[in-house]
Structures are given as structure tokens and as C-alpha cells.
Scaffold this motif. Structure first.
Motif, PDB file in Angstrom:
ATOM      1  N   LEU A 512       0.833  -1.204   0.000  1.00  0.00           N
ATOM      2  CA  LEU A 512       0.000   0.000   0.000  1.00  0.00           C
ATOM      3  C   LEU A 512       0.868   1.256   0.000  1.00  0.00           C
ATOM      4  N   CYS A 515       2.173   2.613  -3.313  1.00  0.00           N
ATOM      5  CA  CYS A 515       1.258   3.367  -4.170  1.00  0.00           C
ATOM      6  C   CYS A 515       1.521   4.863  -4.093  1.00  0.00           C
ATOM      7  N   MET A 533      -4.305  -0.389  -6.473  1.00  0.00           N
ATOM      8  CA  MET A 533      -4.625  -1.664  -5.813  1.00  0.00           C
ATOM      9  C   MET A 533      -5.833  -2.325  -6.467  1.00  0.00           C
ATOM     10  N   ASN A 534      -5.893  -3.668  -6.431  1.00  0.00           N
ATOM     11  CA  ASN A 534      -4.920  -4.496  -5.718  1.00  0.00           C
ATOM     12  C   ASN A 534      -3.751  -4.876  -6.630  1.00  0.00           C
ATOM     13  N   THR A 556      -5.253  -5.953   5.056  1.00  0.00           N
ATOM     14  CA  THR A 556      -6.054  -5.342   3.992  1.00  0.00           C
ATOM     15  C   THR A 556      -7.529  -5.348   4.347  1.00  0.00           C
ATOM     16  N   PRO A 570      -5.313  -8.157  -1.039  1.00  0.00           N
ATOM     17  CA  PRO A 570      -4.176  -7.397  -1.551  1.00  0.00           C
ATOM     18  C   PRO A 570      -3.622  -7.895  -2.877  1.00  0.00           C
TER      19      PRO A 570
END
Length: 836
Positions: A512, A515, A533-534, A556, A570
């Protein structure tokens, strides 16, 4: 263009260009389909090994291929940098963990760049950096506020000599690896994440992951371990402190009439009450100490001898009222079920062996259908099959499967039990009594109690100027400036939590962070997470199939419920690559069978290392290292280079890289076959990468194209060679080879007159009409043995194949004077002539 391929010069040149131009940097682009390709990030041990090379080469081919197919590809890299090895290095070499880690990262980063991997290095993250673990601590607080982080007592490995907690890997044959003292179990208050609250979701949502290997999903299902059974109460004949019953969980309530003993885990909270005033107390205590020195794995192993001791106390069977002796045994764990297990020797093999060893009664309560009644005296093993109940009161005569529901109903009706769904999964113990980990953001105040660190005060920074003792005790516990603090509620003196978090916490959300890795004011930007995501493709070793993947899925789901992320899973697709072997064994320093990636790259180049490791075996299978295979990959790349070199001056006047005519019928047969082979190879490589990740067969197809082009060059006179078609075929060759050998192909793309980076070119397409093969090779057998090969028109009827085969001069000579019994034909493949 130099005639000889100087891989060192070419690779250094393009790596510098890629870094200076930021070629692999990406941002969100709503106008493009996104693709998130992620390999499991490494622990910075100091040097890459061949397992790393394989993992990252696989991911890089996928990332490059998807980019050329028009996707906006996120392909990041970082470092899972907390952990025990850094502490051990600090003690051994007297080097601070932060320095050891930083130096290792710098070295491994250069090694990764030397492989030509398409990482967006602007997104690089390091879990031991305060700007990362600040948000690990922040996430801890979100779980804490949601009631998913709590503290309770749990056993740890304790060395009484060093007076410190030991990790499992520091316990060798039950002794401390440092001082050889016997390791004990000690109950300490520790932090847990309530992952069991998500057990059902974690199990059910595996159905939403068709892109995961079945074996990994099965491993997760078994780890979660859902079972439906009954919790039943075995009353105690008198009050033992607060205890008046022992609750047992079982899925075999159909055998409750066959219970002949009950076993408690040595750690069960009732045990101290059973020992009070017990004449055998000292002996039982010695047994308990012995058991607690065993690891959980050893205690539950089928190979470990089952040991027990009678407590001298009894409980009562809830349905018969019979006295049942209470035992302690090493194979029962307090963390599983209720920490109490009923023993049914006649119908459970483990219980049978235990009963035989300690001369405990065996009661048959299930008789198999259609065979003589089981006689206890004749039994040499437990009967674990199905049958009808006997010696079971009012339940006699019904099937044991039918009795499961009937006996459960009876227990519920009599208020002696309840139906229960249980999970093998335990809550996640995240406390580590170690230094090199993310500090747990909790403060203990004598007035206010347990107080979370305010978010504005994060991060709780790990001090770097620390001194390690030979005992291995965490230096945080003896550092007053770290431990002593003020309560954020009342302002009074307080102390800081000195435990740090399990490193799996850091790796449970790093995907995460990638990102929006530069987000300084938040863990991740929601809009970036919603875009990327994912993870479309996750790649890593099967050894992480349970813990890391389970914890990442848990995090997640929690973040989804807290409305911090918009996905529940995820990783959409998972590839678990096989190991790299040498002489049949996994490469390891202890076996002395390692191969250094640096040495291979220095001698042959990064493109060779990548190509070999992708060609040698399908990615999910183990790969056997071969020096000859590496040399073969090296020779092939030089062969491609020489092919382009042979044509590059002739092709200079050809202005376009794409030159396939619309009307293939106007070409001669050699040129049509060149077009066909080039198109077929593009189709084959495209499908092998996109649909199956069969990189080895993709490379094999590319090799066949190169072989054909050499044959075309040698067979067709230079004056008759169709140079625009040759240039088109070479351009296709360079483009489809580029994900495997990016350095050389980038150089060759420039040589052929291509503009821009080959990485940014569109993946070539293929023309279906061009795939039609004019001629096919027909194998001719006589009595099943290959005697001739003919090249005939594609699609000939079987009768024509048979006629052509029988007319062949060589075949006529071989069957002369013999009787043809029959002729068998397979369209476009073979003719078998049976003679006698």
C-alpha cells in the motif's frame, strides 16, 4: 556497430541512461489500464543470491511485457529491513544495526540496478526508516482503537542464564545458542492482533482468488482450520478454586461414551489447583518443566513420543456420569481449542498409543458394519472408520455420523454443551523482546494505565546509539532516556513499552505504501491506493504461503473495514517460483553450493543471467543450475548480435521497421516462410508470457526464429533477400526478446533505426493470415520406425500423403520385395507403412 558484443560496455551505458532519464518512473494515469507487478521485497542481508535473481527476473519480464502492451505499470522495490540478523551482526562485529543495514541496502541496490530491472526507484522504501515505521505505528494505533490490538500473557523462550527472551531460531536442541543453558518457558504479557476476528473472512474469501495456486490456498485453509463440533463440560466432583468443570472442544462427540481419560495441557490454568496439596506435586512439576522446554512444533509432531502423567484427580463424563481420570500430556497445547482433550483410545490412534503406554482402559463404542464385533483384547490399533454405535446408551444402533447431530442435541438440551465452530488459527503475537524492530507506541502510566502514544507524537523513534550486551538482552530495556517518559494524559512520569513489533507487521502493508511512497503526511494516499490496488501479480517463494500472505490479507481486510482502503484482498494473482538448486540441493552457504550473481554478471552479463534463469525451467518449478546452460544463453545473445550486425549496413536504406505486405501471395516461398515464422513467434511468445508465464518456451520460440533467419540468410542469395521483410523480422525479434535481455535489445533497437526506448515501444502484433504454413514436415515410418521425412503442402488429404510417401525413392527402395499390409496416415504429421 561493433562486430563483437561488448556486454559490459552496453549494459553500463544503458543502465546509466535509464537512471538519468527516469525511464521507469510512473504516476497514476486514468487514461491507461493499470498493472501493479510486485515481487516480495528482500531482507537486506548484504548480497543477492540466485533465488533473488530468479524472483526479480520473472517480475521484470512481466512488468516490461505489460508496459509494452499499453499498461501503466507500477513496479517498485524496497527493503524488509528490521530483524534479528542485524542484531546478531551488531553483537558479533560491534557495528550498529542501522549502519549494517544501510550498508547492505546500498550494496544490494547496486546489485539490483546491475541486473537492469525496471524498478521505479523513486518509490523505494525501507521498513526500518522512521518515515516508514511511523506509519506502521500509526496502523497499530488504528487496530488498537478498533479493539484488534490487545495485551495478554503468553509463553516465551527464556534463558535463565542470560536473563533474556530468545527467538525460536536462537534455541538449539532446547538450549540457548549463546550460553548453552537449558531454555525454559516463561509467561510474559505480550501484544496480539486479533486476527481470529477475521478467520471466517480469510477462509471464505480464498474463493475470490482464482489466480492463486491451489496448493497455497489449501495451505491457508489448513492453517485457518475451520471445524464444526461441540464444546462439552466434564463436571468436577468438587470445586477447585473457581473451577467446577473442564470444557472440551471435540468434533467427535459421537465417541463421548468411549472416553476413558481426559488430558490437560501442562499450562492449563486449572493445573495449579490440581497440584495444591497433591502428594505427587513435585513429580508433576518436574514433568511440566520438561514439557515446557519442548517447542510447540515438537510437542505436536507425530514423530514425538507422547508423554503424560496422572494428576490423581478425576472429572465426570457428562452423559454417563462415570469418573474420568485427568492426565497432563505433552501433545496438548493450551492455545488450541480449550487446552483440554478427551481420550477415546478405541477410535483415535494417538489416544490408543497413549492408552497402551499407560495401561488406560479402551472402550469400543463404534462397530463397523458387516464384520465381527470388535474385541478390545484383539485390537492392535484404533478403529477410526464409520459404523454403528454400541455401548452408548440410548444412541445404540444409529450410525456414528447420525450420532454427531443427535448427541450434540442432547448435550445442548441438557445444558451440558453447545455447538461450536472453531478455528485452528490463533491470534497473532506481535511482541518481540528485541531491539531492531518498530517500537510499539504504548505508554504505561501508574495513574492512567495503558495509554496509546498520540498520533501527533509519532514516530516513537528507535534510538540508534545503543550498546548490546553479550546476553542479547534488548538495549531498550536499560536505556532510561528511552523508557522514561511523560504520560500524554496526565503529564505524570510514565514508562514506554520496550517490546518491538514482529517484522511481519512491516511487510503486511508495504504494498500500500508503494502506491504513494513519498506521502509524508499519511501512510498512503487513498486516491493512489484506489488507482493501483490491488496488486495484479505478486511473485515470491512458497515459504511465505502462510504467514506473510495471511497477515497481509488480514491487514487489507481491516483497512477496508476502517474505510482506509477500497479492496478486501491485496494480491489478485500469485506466482510462487521454485528454488534454484545445485546438484539437486537448494543453494546455501552451509552446503558450499552457491553461485554468486555478481560473478556471473561480471563474466557473462546481466542479460545472460536473466535469460538463463528464465529459460532453464518453468517459473513454478525448481531450477537446476548449469554452467553449460549459462554459457549457452551467452552464446545465443552473441548470435543475435551477430545476426543484426550482418544486416545492419544493408538495412540502413530501409526507412521503416514494419514492412509486411498485405498480399502475401505476391511473395516468393522463402519470404512467405520468413513472414510466417516471424508472426508465429510473436504469437507464441505473446501467449506464453501473457497466459501461462511459460518463459522457457517463449525463449525457445525466439531461438527458433533466430535459427530460421540464419538459414534464410545463408540459403537465399543476397540479391534476392527481401530486406524490408528482414528488417521487419529483426525488429520483431528485438522487441519480443527485450523483456528477457533489455540491455542488448535496447542497443539493437537503436542500431535498427528505432527511436525512443525499446521499453516504451508497442508490443508487436501478428497477422493471422501470415500464420498459415505452406509446407509441413511429414514423418514417414516403416513398421513404426522413422525412415524418411518429406516436406509436403499443408493440408493435403491423408490419401495424398499416403501416395506421396509410397512414391518416395527412399521408401520404394526400403520396401522393395516386401508386401504392404496397410498404410496409416495422420493429417499433417505422419505416414506409417506396415510391411511384411
Amino acid at each position: 556497430m561493433q562486430e563483437k558484443y561488448d556486454f559490459q560496455k552496453v549494459e553500463a551505458k544503458w543502465q546509466q541512461v535509464w537512471e538519468e532519464t527516469g525511464l521507469y518512473q510512473v504516476t497514476e494515469d486514468p487514461g491507461k489500464p493499470k498493472y501493479y507487478c510486485l515481487e516480495m521485497f528482500p531482507y537486506p542481508s548484504g548480497n543477492l543470491h540466485m533465488g533473488h535473481v530468479r524472483n526479480y527476473s520473472i517480475g521484470d519480464v512481466i512488468a516490461r511485457f505489460k508496459t509494452m502492451r499499453g499498461y501503466n505499470v507500477l513496479h517498485p522495490m524496497g527493503w524488509d529491513s528490521f530483524g534479528l540478523p542485524a542484531e546478531n551482526a551488531a553483537i558479533k562485529h560491534k557495528v550498529p544495526p542501522v549502519r549494517w543495514t544501510t550498508e547492505n541496502i546500498a550494496n544490494m541496490r547496486q546489485q539490483l540496478k546491475g541486473m537492469g530491472l525496471s524498478y521505479d526507484w523513486q518509490r523505494e522504501l525501507t521498513t526500518s526508516s522512521p518515515d516508514y515505521y511511523q506509519w506502521t505505528q500509526w496502523l497499530f494505533l488504528q487496530l488498537y482503537k478498533a479493539g484488534l490490538a490487545y495485551k495478554k500473557k503468553a509463553n516465551v523462550n527464556w534463558c535463565p542464564s542470560c536473563a533474556t527472551v530468545l527467538a525460536n531460531e536462537q534455541v538449539v536442541d532446547g538450549a540457548c545458542e549463546r550460553c548453552s543453558a537449558t531454555v525454559e518457558k516463561k509467561a510474559l504479557a505480550q501484544w496480539f492482533f486479533r486476527i481470529t476476528a477475521y478467520a471466517e473472512q480469510l477462509l471464505d474469501d480464498l474463493r475470490e482468488l482464482p489466480g492463486w495456486p491451489a496448493k497455497v490456498k489449501t495451505m491457508q485453509e489448513n492453517w485457518i482450520g475451520r471445524s464444526e463440533g461441540v464444546e462439552m463440560d466434564f463436571p468436577l466432583p468438587r470445586q477447585y478454586g473457581e473451577w467446577d468443570r473442564i470444557t472440551v472442544y471435540t468434533t467427535r462427540q459421537d465417541t463421548v461414551f468411549g472416553v476413558s481419560y481426559l488430558v490437560l495441557a501442562p499450562e492449563h490454568p486449572l493445573v495449579p489447583e490440581l497440584l495444591a496439596g497433591n502428594p505427587a506435586g513435585a513429580t508433576i512439576q518436574a514433568f511440566i518443566k520438561k514439557v515446557l522446554r519442548q517447542s510447540e512444533i515438537d510437542r505436536t509432531s507425530t514423530e514425538t513420543e507422547k508423554e503424560g502423567i496422572f494428576t490423581g484427580h478425576y472429572c465426570l463424563n457428562p452423559l454417563t456420569g462415570e469418573k474420568v481420570p485427568i492426565w497432563l500430556a505433552n501433545y496438548v497445547l493450551v492455545e488450541y481449542g480449550t487446552g483440554a482433550v478427551m481420550g477415546v483410545p478405541a477410535h483415535d490412534q494417538r489416544d490408543f498409543e497413549f492408552a497402551m503406554k499407560y495401561n488406560l482402559p479402551v472402550k469400543v463404542v463404534i462397530q463397523p458394519e458387516g464384520v465381527p464385533d470388535l474385541a478390545v483384547d484383539d485390537m492392535d490399533h484404533a478403529y477410526e472408520g464409520e459404523g454403528r454405535l454400541v455401548n452408548s446408551g440410548g444412541f445404540n444402533g444409529i450410525t456414528n455420523t447420525g450420532a454427531l447431530g443427535a448427541i450434540a442435541d442432547r448435550l445442548v438440551a441438557d445444558a451440558k454443551g453447545k455447538r461450536q465452530v472453531n478455528y485452528r488459527l490463533r491470534d497473532w503475537l506481535i511482541s518481540r523482546q528485541r531491539y531492531w524492530g518498530a517500537p510499539i507506541p504504548i505508554i504505561y502510566c501508574p495513574v492512567c494505565g495503558e495509554v496509546p502514544v498520540p498520533e501527533k507524537d509519532l514516530p516513537v523513534v528507535l534510538p540508534t546509539d545503543v550498546e548490546f550486551r553479550a546476553t542479547g538482552e534488548s538495549p531498550l530495556t536499560t536505556l532510561p532516556e528511552y523508557v522514561q517518559c511523560s504520560c500524554p494524559v496526565c503529564g505524570g512520569p510514565a514508562r514506554r513499552e520496550t517490546d518491538t513489533m514482529d517484522t511481519f507487521v512491516c511487510s503486511s502493508w508495504y504494498f500500500l505504501r508503494f502506491c504513494s511512497a513519498q506521502a509524508g503526511d499519511q501512510a498512503f494516499r487513498r486516491e493512489a491506493v484506489d488507482y493501483w490496488m490491488n496488486v495484479d501479480q505478486y511473485i515470491g517463494g512458497v515459504e511465505h504461503a502462510i504467514l506473510h500472505l495471511m497477515y497481509a490479507r488480514f491487514f487489507t481486510k481491516v483497512l477496508y473495514d476502517l474505510k482506509l482502503a477500497g479492496v478486501k484482498e491485496p494480491f489478485q494473482n500469485l506466482l510462487t517460483q521454485g528454488m534454484v538448486l545445485m546438484h539437486g540441493f537448494k543453494m546455501s552457504k552451509s552446503k558450499g553450493n552457491t553461485v554468486s550473481p555478481e560473478e556471473i554478471i561480471a563474466k557473462y552479463g546481466a542479460d545472460t543471467a536473466r535469460l538463463f534463469i528464465l529459460f532453464a525451467a518453468p517459473p513454478e518449478r525448481d531450477l537446476e543450475w548449469s554452467d553449460r546452460g549459462v554459457e549457452g544463453a551467452h552464446r545465443f545473445l552473441h548470435r543475435v548480435w551477430r545476426l543484426v550486425h550482418a544486416y545492419h549496413q544493408l538495412l540502413a536504406p530501409v526507412s521503416t521497421l514494419s514492412a509486411e505486405p498485405e498480399d502475401l501471395s505476391r511473395l516468393n516461398s522463402d519470404d512467405r516462410e520468413l513472414v510466417r515464422i516471424a508472426n508465429y513467434t510473436v504469437k507464441k511468445v505473446t501467449e506464453d508470457i501473457d497466459q501461462r508465464f511459460n518463459f522457457n518456451t517463449a525463449v525457445s520460440a525466439i531461438m527458433e526464429l533466430v535459427n530460421f533467419m540464419y538459414a534464410y540468410k545463408d540459403r537465399v542469395p543476397a540479391s534476392r533477400q527481401n530486406l524490408p521483410l528482414v528488417k521487419d523480422a529483426l525488429a520483431k525479434l528485438v522487441l519480443i526478446l527485450s523483456p528477457f535481455a533489455p540491455h542488448m535489445c535496447t542497443e539493437l533497437w537503436q542500431v535498427l533505426g528505432g527511436t525512443g526506448a525499446v521499453y516504451r515501444q508497442a508490443w508487436p502484433g501478428y497477422t493471422e493470415a501470415a500464420l498459415v504454413q505452406e509446407q509441413v514436415e511429414i514423418v514417414v515410418q516403416i513398421n513404426g520406425k522413422v525412415r524418411e521425412k518429406l516436406h509436403l503442402a499443408n493440408g493435403l488429404p491423408v490419401s495424398d500423403l499416403q501416395t506421396q510417401a509410397l512414391a518416395s525413392a527412399r521408401v520404394c527402395e526400403l520396401i522393395k520385395g516386401k508386401q504392404v499390409v496397410k498404410v496409416i496416415g495422420v493429417p499433417n504429421k505422419l505416414v506409417n507403412i506396415v510391411v511384411k
